[in-house]
Design an enzyme around this catalytic site. Structure first.
Site, PDB file in Angstrom:
ATOM      1  CD  GLU A 146      33.961  57.746  76.935  1.00 16.54           C
ATOM      2  OE1 GLU A 146      32.800  58.070  76.605  1.00 16.54           O
ATOM      3  OE2 GLU A 146      34.946  57.891  76.193  1.00 16.54           O
ATOM      4  CE  LYS A 165      29.818  54.930  70.623  1.00 19.33           C
ATOM      5  NZ  LYS A 165      31.226  54.742  70.187  1.00 19.33           N
ATOM      6  CG  HIS A 207      28.092  86.174  90.343  1.00 16.67           C
ATOM      7  ND1 HIS A 207      27.790  87.207  91.203  1.00 16.67           N
ATOM      8  CD2 HIS A 207      29.372  86.387  89.954  1.00 16.67           C
ATOM      9  CE1 HIS A 207      28.814  88.027  91.307  1.00 16.67           C
ATOM     10  NE2 HIS A 207      29.800  87.545  90.553  1.00 16.67           N
TER      11      HIS A 207
END
Length: 465
Positions: free
Chosen positions: A289, A432, A318
């Site tokens: 950000e 937003k 793994h």
């Protein structure tokens, strides 16, 4: 003395060949690096004040003691920068199965940080906490973040139905801007307890403010030691602008060169300690950000930023290590390690006739996880894949405080090297605004129409099954 070490050896060309940084490249960066260090030192960065705010720590510790005495569950109602730091501190400094312990030895209330608005998760949380013994900490600097306000309304309604309109007030603590925003007005009008988020501290840099300190103190973490470690790292960074004397500056320089000179536009943070696993999640937001910006300070389109990813040793040996070792040369790995774990777990000798089993007997899991990390580090290095390591003596309050602050400073220096504003997030704000429009917030009607128009599907590109 913190004894925290930032080991850059395996980022250098002497170790990993053509994919490593050369002395010449570091020297060429010198003037730009000096300018970046000067700019950070001269900027009034709010997060740099936090390690020295012992008065706030005293206030938070006092409130935390009151909360500990009256509840057995503590819920952080936050998201992103209002939650990830809380989770990182909890994982790093509390018992790995903290919520499952009886009290005592559990040092405080159970901690829940949902960090999302998934309806099933929120409903389930309300099913497992006793509202008579729960405090909700609503955390949003702006006081208007849709996700947090919606959860606040849900939890507030549940409390009122359970406890009544008067008693519910004592079950809510609001952490927000000290002066502005609708939540601050709600605090003033309805009398909720509150703590301030400094107006010059952004969410992703707020872990050492009341945002992260309250849940830490409530669960028994020594927040004064946490700030002490951060203050020691701050002093180290202020002491010198020389590359090899300032770990945050060196980290910024080398990761910047990894990206811009070596094409390593992905940084993988890989802790080899369960305690540090969520530091990687917190860092992912901090780095992404802050540095992911479309334009630089001059308004030039640059699409800057190195993509942060997380892995966990040994778990991800793994899963993704095969890609890291033999896949594209587009990544740099940062290991997080501890020299001492809090416990030692021996591996008992058994099955002496089975060579593939018996060699482990007499060793410890501590030895094994260190060997796994060293083996992975060497395998990457021999494959020409750059990697570095931040080595902590142990995961305690002072070293974790220093680590978080080191990474914040590294991010601030990197922002200057990229010549971008590391302290805004215009892309996030755009999303937003679309959400506000869809949810009917006054003043965002045009954004709603924009989303509706863009969302009309072309049936040619839709497959139904």
């Amino acid at each position: 003395m913190l004894n925290l070490r930032y080991d850059f050896n395996n980022l250098m060309a002497e170790r990993v060949g053509e994919h490593g940084v050369t002395d010449a490249e570091l020297r060429a960066l010198g003037p730009k690096l000096a300018a970046a260090a000067d700019a950070v030192e001269k900027s009034p960065l709010g997060f740099r004040k936090l390690p020295h705010n012992t008065k706030l720590a005293d206030e938070v510790a006092l409130l935390a003691g009151e909360i500990q005495a009256r509840c057995d569950s503590f819920v952080v109602v936050g998201i992103g920068g209002s939650a990830l730091g809380n989770i990182a501190l909890h994982s790093a400094l509390n018992h790995p199965e903290y919520n499952q312990l009886p009290r005592p030895p559990r040092r405080g209330p159970r901690l829940f940080v949902p960090d999302n608005i998934d309806p099933d998760r929120i409903a389930a949380l309300l099913e497992v906490v006793d509202l008579d013994n729960t405090v909700f900490n609503v955390v949003t600097k702006s006081g208007g973040t849709a996700e947090i306000i919606s959860e606040f309304l849900v939890f507030r309604d549940a409390l009122i139905k359970k406890l009544g309109p008067e008693r519910h007030v004592e079950r809510i603590v609001i952490t927000t801007d000290p002066e502005r925003g609708e939540l601050r007005e709600i605090v003033k009008r309805f009398g909720y307890a509150s703590l301030p988020i400094p107006s010059d501290v952004g969410g992703r840099f707020s872990v050492l403010s009341a945002v992260g300190l309250l849940s830490a103190a409530v669960t028994g973490i020594d927040i004064h030691k946490l700030l002490k470690g951060a203050a020691e790292m701050d002093a180290r960074c202020r002491k010198s602008k020389k590359l090899w004397e300032n770990p945050a500056l060196a980290g910024a320089a080398l990761h910047y060169l990894m990206d811009k000179a070596k094409g390593k536009n992905i940084q993988v943070m890989m802790p080899y300690a369960h305690a540090l696993r969520d530091v990687a999640d917190w860092f992912r937001q901090l780095w992404a950000e802050s540095l992911g910006k479309r334009v630089d300070r001059a308004g030039k389109t640059v699409h800057a930023g190195q993509t942060p990813e997380k892995a966990l040793g040994v778990t991800d040996q793994h899963s993704v290590l095969q890609l890291y070792l033999e896949g594209p040369f587009d990544k740099v790995v940062t290991f997080l390690t501890v020299e001492e774990f809090h416990t030692t777990v021996p591996v008992p000798p058994a099955f002496p006739n089975f060579e593939g089993v018996k060699y482990l007997g007499g060793h410890t899991l501590n030895e094994l996880i260190r060997a796994e990390q060293r083996g992975t580090e060497l395998a990457l290095t021999q494959s020409g894949k750059p990697n570095c390591a931040i080595r902590l003596p142990r995961a305690d309050e002072e070293t974790v405080g220093a680590l978080l602050y080191l990474l914040e400073m590294q991010t601030a220096y990197a922002g200057e090297l990229y010549n971008i504003n590391a302290f805004d997030q215009p892309g996030v704000e755009l999303g937003k605004n679309f959400t506000y429009g869809l949810m009917g917030r006054k003043g965002y009607e045009a954004k709603r129409r924009e989303v509706e128009q863009a969302s009309k599907p072309n049936s040619q590109w839709v497959v139904n099954t």
